[in-house]
Design an enzyme around this catalytic site. Sequence first.
Site, PDB file in Angstrom:
ATOM      1  N   LYS A  70      27.999  46.367  31.169  1.00  0.00           N
ATOM      2  CA  LYS A  70      27.032  46.252  32.266  1.00  0.00           C
ATOM      3  C   LYS A  70      26.752  44.783  32.591  1.00  0.00           C
ATOM      4  O   LYS A  70      26.590  44.411  33.756  1.00  0.00           O
ATOM      5  CB  LYS A  70      25.740  46.987  31.911  1.00  0.00           C
ATOM      6  CG  LYS A  70      25.920  48.495  31.865  1.00  0.00           C
ATOM      7  CD  LYS A  70      24.694  49.194  31.308  1.00  0.00           C
ATOM      8  CE  LYS A  70      24.911  50.698  31.257  1.00  0.00           C
ATOM      9  NZ  LYS A  70      23.798  51.392  30.586  1.00  0.00           N
ATOM     10  N   GLY A 123      20.060  59.294  33.583  1.00  0.00           N
ATOM     11  CA  GLY A 123      19.515  60.605  33.920  1.00  0.00           C
ATOM     12  C   GLY A 123      20.087  61.121  35.219  1.00  0.00           C
ATOM     13  O   GLY A 123      20.506  60.333  36.072  1.00  0.00           O
ATOM     14  N   GLY A 169      19.670  63.850  24.145  1.00  0.00           N
ATOM     15  CA  GLY A 169      20.724  63.602  25.122  1.00  0.00           C
ATOM     16  C   GLY A 169      20.863  62.149  25.542  1.00  0.00           C
ATOM     17  O   GLY A 169      21.598  61.839  26.475  1.00  0.00           O
ATOM     18  N   ASP A 193      28.340  49.047  25.574  1.00  0.00           N
ATOM     19  CA  ASP A 193      27.840  49.548  26.855  1.00  0.00           C
ATOM     20  C   ASP A 193      27.056  48.448  27.586  1.00  0.00           C
ATOM     21  O   ASP A 193      27.283  48.183  28.769  1.00  0.00           O
ATOM     22  CB  ASP A 193      26.952  50.775  26.621  1.00  0.00           C
ATOM     23  CG  ASP A 193      26.282  51.262  27.892  1.00  0.00           C
ATOM     24  OD1 ASP A 193      26.964  51.892  28.722  1.00  0.00           O
ATOM     25  OD2 ASP A 193      25.066  51.006  28.057  1.00  0.00           O
ATOM     26  N   VAL A 212      24.672  50.288  36.571  1.00  0.00           N
ATOM     27  CA  VAL A 212      23.669  49.522  35.832  1.00  0.00           C
ATOM     28  C   VAL A 212      22.278  50.035  36.202  1.00  0.00           C
ATOM     29  O   VAL A 212      21.889  50.015  37.364  1.00  0.00           O
ATOM     30  CB  VAL A 212      23.765  48.015  36.147  1.00  0.00           C
ATOM     31  CG1 VAL A 212      22.690  47.241  35.391  1.00  0.00           C
ATOM     32  CG2 VAL A 212      25.147  47.476  35.817  1.00  0.00           C
ATOM     33  N   THR A 269      17.297  52.825  39.311  1.00  0.00           N
ATOM     34  CA  THR A 269      16.341  51.727  39.325  1.00  0.00           C
ATOM     35  C   THR A 269      17.030  50.488  39.885  1.00  0.00           C
ATOM     36  O   THR A 269      18.137  50.162  39.469  1.00  0.00           O
ATOM     37  CB  THR A 269      15.836  51.433  37.891  1.00  0.00           C
ATOM     38  OG1 THR A 269      15.195  52.603  37.385  1.00  0.00           O
ATOM     39  CG2 THR A 269      14.857  50.274  37.875  1.00  0.00           C
TER      40      THR A 269
END
Length: 197
Positions: free
Chosen positions: A88, A175, A70, A84, A17, A21
Amino acid sequence: MELSRRFNKIVRFKGTVMAGTPSFNVVDLLPGIKVSRFMGILNGTTNFILTRMYEGMSFNDALRLAQERGYAEADPSLDIDGWDAALKSIIISRVFGWRHSLENMEVRGIRDINIETFKDKVVKLIAYADKDTAYVKPIPLERSDILAHVNENLNALRISTDTLGDVMIIGPGAGPIETAQAVLTDLMYIVNNGVVF
């Protein structure tokens, strides 16, 4: 988690999740608090698409751009249909002790959204849960709401607590560097808690 309890091993899964961050793990820094609910933007792909749509792009063009950058898979269904973010939400819910599942959640994505019908509000794909209810769906937000200003591929999570009120976290949710940070966060937790491999 059942195996971790059986063998007395710590399992960490922060990267599932909001990547590196802080998200649900922020409660580790707030001992004694009780979480009553959370809501947030947990899918950067849909947030990117909605940002582009507010700039005048069509849904299809915004999705194509997300794929080129991407952010979206070749088959973007898990993102744009809300699954998605729903998964989460379940992960966060389990951390807070709530037993939500896909079967008891309302899940709607942004595939057929028309942002013009929401007039002076800002639509975001919002994930929400408390101990009784969980959903993921497009929600029109007042422009005064901080979540209305979380744009591009950023994620955000608002955790409501009994002692501090709302705690807000905003940052990148995907990322390679961000995911590496999540792995490092989990690894350091394991090391600092004296687990022998």
